[in-house]
Every structure is written in structure tokens, then in C-alpha cells.
Design an enzyme around this catalytic site. Sequence first.
Site, PDB file in Angstrom:
ATOM      1  N   GLY A 173       0.822  -1.136   0.021  1.00  0.00           N
ATOM      2  CA  GLY A 173      -0.101  -0.060   0.043  1.00  0.00           C
ATOM      3  C   GLY A 173       0.963   1.228   0.091  1.00  0.00           C
TER       4      GLY A 173
ATOM      5  N   ASP B  26      -1.462   4.825  -6.095  1.00  0.00           N
ATOM      6  CA  ASP B  26      -0.139   4.630  -5.822  1.00  0.00           C
ATOM      7  C   ASP B  26       0.599   5.676  -6.307  1.00  0.00           C
ATOM      8  OD1 ASP B  26      -1.368   1.605  -6.050  1.00  0.00           O
ATOM      9  OD2 ASP B  26       0.288   1.582  -4.872  1.00  0.00           O
TER      10      ASP B  26
ATOM     11  N   ASN C 143      -2.987   2.883 -10.223  1.00  0.00           N
ATOM     12  CA  ASN C 143      -3.741   1.953  -9.084  1.00  0.00           C
ATOM     13  C   ASN C 143      -3.622   0.566  -9.417  1.00  0.00           C
ATOM     14  OD1 ASN C 143      -4.431   2.014  -6.426  1.00  0.00           O
ATOM     15  ND2 ASN C 143      -6.385   1.357  -7.155  1.00  0.00           N
TER      16      ASN C 143
HETATM   17  O1  MRU Z   1       0.620  -3.930  -4.694  1.00  0.00           O
HETATM   18  P1  MRU Z   1      -0.059  -3.222  -3.384  1.00  0.00           P
HETATM   19  O2  MRU Z   1      -0.794  -4.011  -2.617  1.00  0.00           O
HETATM   20  O3  MRU Z   1       1.090  -2.427  -2.716  1.00  0.00           O
HETATM   21  O4  MRU Z   1      -0.772  -2.000  -4.126  1.00  0.00           O
HETATM   22  C1  MRU Z   1      -1.774  -1.250  -3.150  1.00  0.00           C
HETATM   23  C2  MRU Z   1      -2.805  -0.341  -4.134  1.00  0.00           C
HETATM   24  O5  MRU Z   1      -2.614  -0.501  -5.524  1.00  0.00           O
HETATM   25  C3  MRU Z   1      -3.632   0.250  -3.417  1.00  0.00           C
HETATM   26  O6  MRU Z   1      -4.961   0.522  -3.949  1.00  0.00           O
HETATM   27  C4  MRU Z   1      -3.083   1.805  -3.248  1.00  0.00           C
HETATM   28  O7  MRU Z   1      -1.874   1.805  -2.678  1.00  0.00           O
HETATM   29  C5  MRU Z   1      -3.557   2.628  -2.489  1.00  0.00           C
HETATM   30  S1  MRU Z   1      -3.323   2.456  -0.905  1.00  0.00           S
HETATM   31  C6  MRU Z   1      -4.020   3.549   0.134  1.00  0.00           C
END
Ligand code: MRU
Length: 365
Positions: free
Chosen positions: A57, A243, A253
Site C-alpha cells: 500500500g 499509488d 492504481n
Molecule cells: O501492490 P500493493 O498491494 O502495494 O498495491 C496497493 C494499491 O494499489 C492500493 O490500491 C494503493 O496503494 C492505495 S493504498 C492507500
Amino acid sequence: MAAMRVDGTPTRTIWPLANADAVEIIDQTALPHAYRVLRLARLEEVAHAICSMQVRGAPLIGVTATYGLALAMVRGDDDAALLAAVDTLAATRPTAVNLRWALARMQRCLLPLAPSVRAEVAWQEAARIADEDVEQCRQIGRHGLQLLRSASGARDRLQIMTHCNAGWLATVDYGTALAPVYAAFDAGIDVHVWVSETRPRNQGLLTAWELAQHGVPHTVIADNAAGLLLARGDIDAVIVGADRIAANGDVANKIGTYLKALAARANGLPFYVALPSPTIDWRVQDGLREIPIEERGAEEVTHVQGRDPEGRVVQVRITPDATGARNPAFDVTPADLVTGLITERGIAPASAAGLAAMFPDRVGG
Ligand code: MRU
């Protein structure tokens, strides 16, 4: 809005230990089947935790990296050690810009200082960044609540769809996309969340776990069910996290976000993106062309993890042995598909002008 809880106990997703020689995290690779806390005492362990997605995240990746730098400074505080630690952490994951933002802020803070004070200041700055993340997410919840208040009332129960995990687990506390949901629930609004499982890594199951911890009604759906629900009018609004947001409002995202945005637009439904300002990359003008998209290992697609009838967590292969797989982890939703950006300062139009008007002090930075 109440802080997030695990089995009733207020809990952040990362916390330093009192004697300042380690941090602890919730191991997100063990969820939703087991709640496990991991202790990280070395830079290498922090880098591994980010790469392997024990923490994940965008906002939480950034905060974890700041603690990684603090741990590195305890073992070696000269310029070379500082810059090498920044490089190691920056190389962990490419898409979430919060990582680079947090490392740049730490480097700006620490490099001018005498090496002897760097470790102590690094712990303080990391804690400050973590606290700022909590406050930004709380404010996102407050602003998003106004949106949800106006969206509720058309039917008995407010129906929200989300993707991936942009909740408390993706931040230090409260979450981004889920902060308005928690605020609405706490304000007594009858809200229900449709959680797409988010193959290949199934972060939707983390969303289901944390919604269950807070008592928020929710239902998991296969990713491919989203279009039908949107077309049938079963959903009032889609809210996702981000992201990285380009200066023009394009949204990187989790893979699959773009398809939900297309389906929402085709059905005339609002599609909101919630983000704290460190997720905005002011140097990127065109999200699709300029934001690096992480490619993760094929085994995340060829295998799934689950709990067997004996309660053991196991991985099983689901593809034929000879079949290859590709695993792009993020996609880019063009700004014109986004109804609004829910930030800690309020709701901004997803456009260069909208972002610049909301953050006049940051634009171009
Ligand atoms: O690969 P991840 O699990 O780190 O990706 C997370 C996401 O895509 C979330 O939707 C994004 O980071 C928003 S977090 C508040």
C-alpha cells in the site's frame, strides 16, 4: 472517527519499539488467515518486507522506508551509508511514489546534519511522517464522508464498490479509500462494501479482513463480477486508492482499477479516487506514458494461496505447467474517467487545474 482496531485493540500497521532498535509490522502475507507481527531490525529486513509485500500500500510503503533509514543510521551514519540505504530502499518497488517522496524528505532532513545526530533525528522524522499519514487519512475520511452523506438516502443502504486494499492496512491508520467508509459507518450511515478479490494477489481479502474487524458489512466478489453489479445499478459509488497521481490527474492504481472506471463511466456512476498528497507526482504530466508499472513474478498468477481443510495455509498451482504468465501490478486510469480526487484538503477535480488549485504550494514541486 475511531482509530482502527484488531480484536478491539487500537493498532497501527507499523510502530517503533521503545528502545529504538527495531520496528514492528503486521505481516500482510499471513492475512487474512493469520494475524502475525514481525520485528524488523535491519535495513535489509525492511527492504525485504517491502519487496515481498509483508507491508504494502503506497502510504505504508513510504512510512516503512523511513523507519528502514532510521535503522540503517543506527548501524552506520556517514554520508555513504545514508545514500546507500536510500538507494536500497528506493529499489524495492517502482510504482508507488510515496516511497520516493518519503526517502527524498528523509535525505533532505538528514544529509545536512552531523552524522552523530542522524540516527536520533531519523527516528523523530519517521515518526512525524507516520503521524502526518494518520492525520491525512483522517481528513480524507472527513471529506469523503460529506460525499457519502449526499450519496446516501437514495435507497436504504449505501452501496460502495472498492478495489484492492486502500484501507487501514495500506496506510498507518484509517486508510484512503476506506477512510470515508469507516467515517460513514461510525456516523451511523448504513453502508455496505462490495470488495473485489483483486487477483493475482487478492488484496481484496485484506480489505474484507479489516472491514470485518470494524464490523462494516461487506461482500467479496470475483473481479469479473464488478461490471454486472455496476450495470444493474447495484452500486452508488466506486472509491479506490492510488499509488501515484500524475499532475494532470491520471491515476496509477492496482491492476483492474481502469476496468472499473470504464464500467462506472459507461453506467453513469461516480468513480472517486482517495489519496494523501504525497501520492501526487508533480513531475509526471502524462500518467500512461510516464508512470513506471511494476511487473511482478509470474508465480503470483500461476499459483494461489489459501487455507486447506486442516487449517494450513498452502499454495497451489492453477495453470498448466508449460503455460507462462505476465503480471503487471498496476494500471493507469485517465483523469477524465475520475469524478473527483478525495484528498486531505478536500475534493479536487481530477485535472491539472484542479490539483493546482487544491495544492498551490506544491504544484511543480
Ligand atoms: O501492490 P500493493 O498491494 O502495494 O498495491 C496497493 C494499491 O494499489 C492500493 O490500491 C494503493 O496503494 C492505495 S493504498 C492507500
